[in-house]
Design a protein around this motif. Structure first.
Motif, PDB file in Angstrom:
ATOM      1  N   LEU A 180      27.264  38.373  10.152  1.00 51.79           N
ATOM      2  CA  LEU A 180      27.598  37.188   9.971  1.00 51.79           C
ATOM      3  C   LEU A 180      27.571  36.107  11.045  1.00 51.79           C
ATOM      4  O   LEU A 180      28.228  34.920  10.902  1.00 51.79           O
ATOM      5  N   LYS A 181      27.191  36.491  12.229  1.00 57.79           N
ATOM      6  CA  LYS A 181      27.301  35.547  13.416  1.00 57.79           C
ATOM      7  C   LYS A 181      26.111  34.752  13.501  1.00 57.79           C
ATOM      8  O   LYS A 181      24.938  35.091  13.632  1.00 57.79           O
ATOM      9  N   LYS A 183      24.119  32.184  15.771  1.00 54.41           N
ATOM     10  CA  LYS A 183      24.155  31.848  17.287  1.00 54.41           C
ATOM     11  C   LYS A 183      23.166  30.702  17.558  1.00 54.41           C
ATOM     12  O   LYS A 183      22.364  30.337  16.786  1.00 54.41           O
ATOM     13  N   LYS A 184      23.580  29.972  18.562  1.00 59.86           N
ATOM     14  CA  LYS A 184      22.839  28.743  18.875  1.00 59.86           C
ATOM     15  C   LYS A 184      21.331  29.220  19.386  1.00 59.86           C
ATOM     16  O   LYS A 184      20.864  30.368  19.750  1.00 59.86           O
ATOM     17  N   GLY A 185      20.212  28.277  18.698  1.00 60.38           N
ATOM     18  CA  GLY A 185      19.072  28.661  19.009  1.00 60.38           C
ATOM     19  C   GLY A 185      18.244  29.406  18.036  1.00 60.38           C
ATOM     20  O   GLY A 185      17.326  29.831  18.093  1.00 60.38           O
ATOM     21  N   GLN A 186      19.148  30.058  16.916  1.00 60.90           N
ATOM     22  CA  GLN A 186      18.683  31.005  16.022  1.00 60.90           C
ATOM     23  C   GLN A 186      17.627  30.295  15.234  1.00 60.90           C
ATOM     24  O   GLN A 186      18.047  29.277  14.706  1.00 60.90           O
ATOM     25  N   GLN A 187      16.569  31.091  15.031  1.00 64.05           N
ATOM     26  CA  GLN A 187      15.529  30.143  14.008  1.00 64.05           C
ATOM     27  C   GLN A 187      16.074  30.170  12.560  1.00 64.05           C
ATOM     28  O   GLN A 187      16.278  31.349  12.054  1.00 64.05           O
ATOM     29  N   LYS A 188      15.976  28.926  12.043  1.00 62.72           N
ATOM     30  CA  LYS A 188      16.400  28.821  10.645  1.00 62.72           C
ATOM     31  C   LYS A 188      15.388  29.333   9.507  1.00 62.72           C
ATOM     32  O   LYS A 188      15.989  29.460   8.439  1.00 62.72           O
ATOM     33  N   ASP A 189      14.308  29.569   9.936  1.00 58.81           N
ATOM     34  CA  ASP A 189      13.287  30.246   8.874  1.00 58.81           C
ATOM     35  C   ASP A 189      13.213  31.656   9.072  1.00 58.81           C
ATOM     36  O   ASP A 189      12.467  32.438   8.386  1.00 58.81           O
ATOM     37  N   SER A 190      14.106  32.393   9.919  1.00 58.20           N
ATOM     38  CA  SER A 190      14.113  33.832   9.898  1.00 58.20           C
ATOM     39  C   SER A 190      14.670  34.319   8.617  1.00 58.20           C
ATOM     40  O   SER A 190      15.454  33.887   8.179  1.00 58.20           O
ATOM     41  N   ILE A 191      14.222  35.704   8.452  1.00 61.45           N
ATOM     42  CA  ILE A 191      14.805  36.423   7.377  1.00 61.45           C
ATOM     43  C   ILE A 191      16.446  36.494   7.391  1.00 61.45           C
ATOM     44  O   ILE A 191      17.048  36.452   6.546  1.00 61.45           O
ATOM     45  N   VAL A 192      16.868  36.912   8.479  1.00 55.70           N
ATOM     46  CA  VAL A 192      18.186  37.082   8.799  1.00 55.70           C
ATOM     47  C   VAL A 192      19.050  36.174   8.440  1.00 55.70           C
ATOM     48  O   VAL A 192      20.144  36.140   7.843  1.00 55.70           O
ATOM     49  N   TYR A 193      18.593  34.936   9.151  1.00 55.78           N
ATOM     50  CA  TYR A 193      19.228  33.535   8.781  1.00 55.78           C
ATOM     51  C   TYR A 193      19.460  33.197   7.363  1.00 55.78           C
ATOM     52  O   TYR A 193      20.389  33.065   6.885  1.00 55.78           O
ATOM     53  N   LYS A 194      18.333  33.350   6.687  1.00 56.53           N
ATOM     54  CA  LYS A 194      18.037  33.107   5.349  1.00 56.53           C
ATOM     55  C   LYS A 194      19.116  34.190   4.567  1.00 56.53           C
ATOM     56  O   LYS A 194      19.779  33.768   3.354  1.00 56.53           O
ATOM     57  N   GLN A 195      19.464  35.501   4.850  1.00 58.45           N
ATOM     58  CA  GLN A 195      20.039  36.401   4.141  1.00 58.45           C
ATOM     59  C   GLN A 195      21.641  35.995   4.630  1.00 58.45           C
ATOM     60  O   GLN A 195      22.250  35.852   3.390  1.00 58.45           O
ATOM     61  N   ARG A 196      21.961  35.387   5.674  1.00 62.48           N
ATOM     62  CA  ARG A 196      23.602  34.760   5.868  1.00 62.48           C
ATOM     63  C   ARG A 196      23.765  33.767   4.908  1.00 62.48           C
ATOM     64  O   ARG A 196      24.634  33.580   4.282  1.00 62.48           O
ATOM     65  N   CYS A 198      22.408  32.873   2.166  1.00 61.83           N
ATOM     66  CA  CYS A 198      22.313  33.031   0.839  1.00 61.83           C
ATOM     67  C   CYS A 198      23.494  34.140   0.403  1.00 61.83           C
ATOM     68  O   CYS A 198      24.292  33.737  -0.665  1.00 61.83           O
ATOM     69  N   PHE A 199      24.117  34.941   1.435  1.00 65.72           N
ATOM     70  CA  PHE A 199      25.145  35.780   1.203  1.00 65.72           C
ATOM     71  C   PHE A 199      26.472  34.739   1.156  1.00 65.72           C
ATOM     72  O   PHE A 199      27.214  34.855   0.297  1.00 65.72           O
ATOM     73  N   ILE A 200      26.693  33.843   2.057  1.00 66.46           N
ATOM     74  CA  ILE A 200      27.748  32.866   1.790  1.00 66.46           C
ATOM     75  C   ILE A 200      27.653  31.967   0.876  1.00 66.46           C
ATOM     76  O   ILE A 200      28.867  31.841  -0.034  1.00 66.46           O
ATOM     77  N   GLY A 201      26.425  31.692   0.331  1.00 66.82           N
ATOM     78  CA  GLY A 201      26.313  30.890  -0.910  1.00 66.82           C
ATOM     79  C   GLY A 201      27.053  31.520  -2.129  1.00 66.82           C
ATOM     80  O   GLY A 201      27.399  31.142  -2.956  1.00 66.82           O
ATOM     81  N   LEU A 202      26.367  32.818  -2.173  1.00 65.98           N
ATOM     82  CA  LEU A 202      26.813  33.944  -3.165  1.00 65.98           C
ATOM     83  C   LEU A 202      28.389  34.095  -3.234  1.00 65.98           C
ATOM     84  O   LEU A 202      28.907  34.002  -4.351  1.00 65.98           O
ATOM     85  N   CYS A 203      28.859  33.977  -1.969  1.00 64.66           N
ATOM     86  CA  CYS A 203      30.573  34.575  -1.988  1.00 64.66           C
ATOM     87  C   CYS A 203      31.434  32.982  -2.296  1.00 64.66           C
ATOM     88  O   CYS A 203      32.377  33.368  -2.985  1.00 64.66           O
ATOM     89  N   ILE A 204      30.648  31.898  -1.892  1.00 69.73           N
ATOM     90  CA  ILE A 204      31.198  30.595  -2.437  1.00 69.73           C
ATOM     91  C   ILE A 204      31.459  30.638  -4.039  1.00 69.73           C
ATOM     92  O   ILE A 204      32.492  30.229  -4.704  1.00 69.73           O
TER      93      ILE A 204
END
Length: 243
Positions: A180-181, A183-196, A198-204
């Protein structure tokens, strides 16, 4: 300057202290405080890495101390919690010793993490804090709501042993699990970014629903951890191993 470099190790020591206090509270039957100690240890575990990066205070001592602290707070403590929970709910039995496997496999997990270069971005296997939070949250919820359905499940001889075996297997599995870290410069269209995201949204969403129904907050941690595990297992089988 030397004092500054010791700040991360001091924070890590607080993680260890939380684990020790949690074990004491567990054998005193205070599963609620034991869960708070796991949460406290998780906060200190996050802060020690954050402070080490901010202060550029990395050291081999800090690395070893971090693993030892995690072993107590996220390995021994959750194992003791489930062990004592079974003993109090269903009496003494040889089955009560099955949850102790969590401590063993947490040790294997932490040792593997220290030498596995694949885990710089994501985890391979379930991280020990996630396992500990699930165990602690379960005990907290049962302690605070003794008439709940989870109490009825945990009072049997099957639920906690099966849960312990599943968690032990996940700890040393080869399933890639996103961290769930951000980082700066991380691509927002990456699968991992989208997973994070999505997960945060589900938790909320889960937290809002739980509080609307007036449930104990610990159920949020239980559901969030289950959602996290299921998301990663589905991704593992759909996309295969992520190196």
């Amino acid at each position: 300057m030397n004092i500054v470099k010791h700040i991360p190790n001091t924070i890590t020591s607080m993680n260890l202290l939380c684990g020790v206090i949690g074990v004491i509270c567990t054998f005193g039957g205070r599963f609620d405080i034991a869960f708070y100690m796991i949460l406290g240890a998780a906060v200190f575990d996050f802060c020690d890495g954050l402070s080490a990066r901010a202060l550029n205070a990395y050291s081999e001592l800090g690395k070893q101390l971090d693993s030892l602290s995690d072993m107590v707070s996220f390995g021994v403590l959750p194992a003791m919690i489930l062990y004592r929970l079974m003993a109090e709910l269903s009496g003494e039995s040889l089955l009560n010793f099955i949850p102790l496997g969590i401590a063993v496999f947490s040790g294997l997990r932490l040792a593997k993490f220290n030498i596995d270069e694949r885990q710089s971005e994501n985890f391979i296997g379930l991280a020990t804090p996630s396992c500990a939070i699930l165990c602690g949250a379960l005990a907290h919820y049962i302690y605070c709501t003794p008439d709940s359905f989870l109490t009825a499940w945990a009072s049997g001889k099957i639920f906690i042993p099966v849960l312990s075996v599943c968690l032990s297997a996940l700890l040393v599995s080869e399933i890639s699990m996103f961290s769930l870290k951000f980082k700066k410069g991380q691509q927002k269209d990456s699968i991992v970014y989208k997973q994070r995201v999505c997960f945060i949204g589900l938790c909320i969403a889960t937290a809002i629903i739980v509080f609307l129904f007036g449930q104990k907050f610990s159920i949020v941690f239980i559901l969030a951890t289950i959602i996290y595990i299921i998301m990663n297992i589905i991704n593992y089988f759909v996309r295969g191993r992520q190196q």
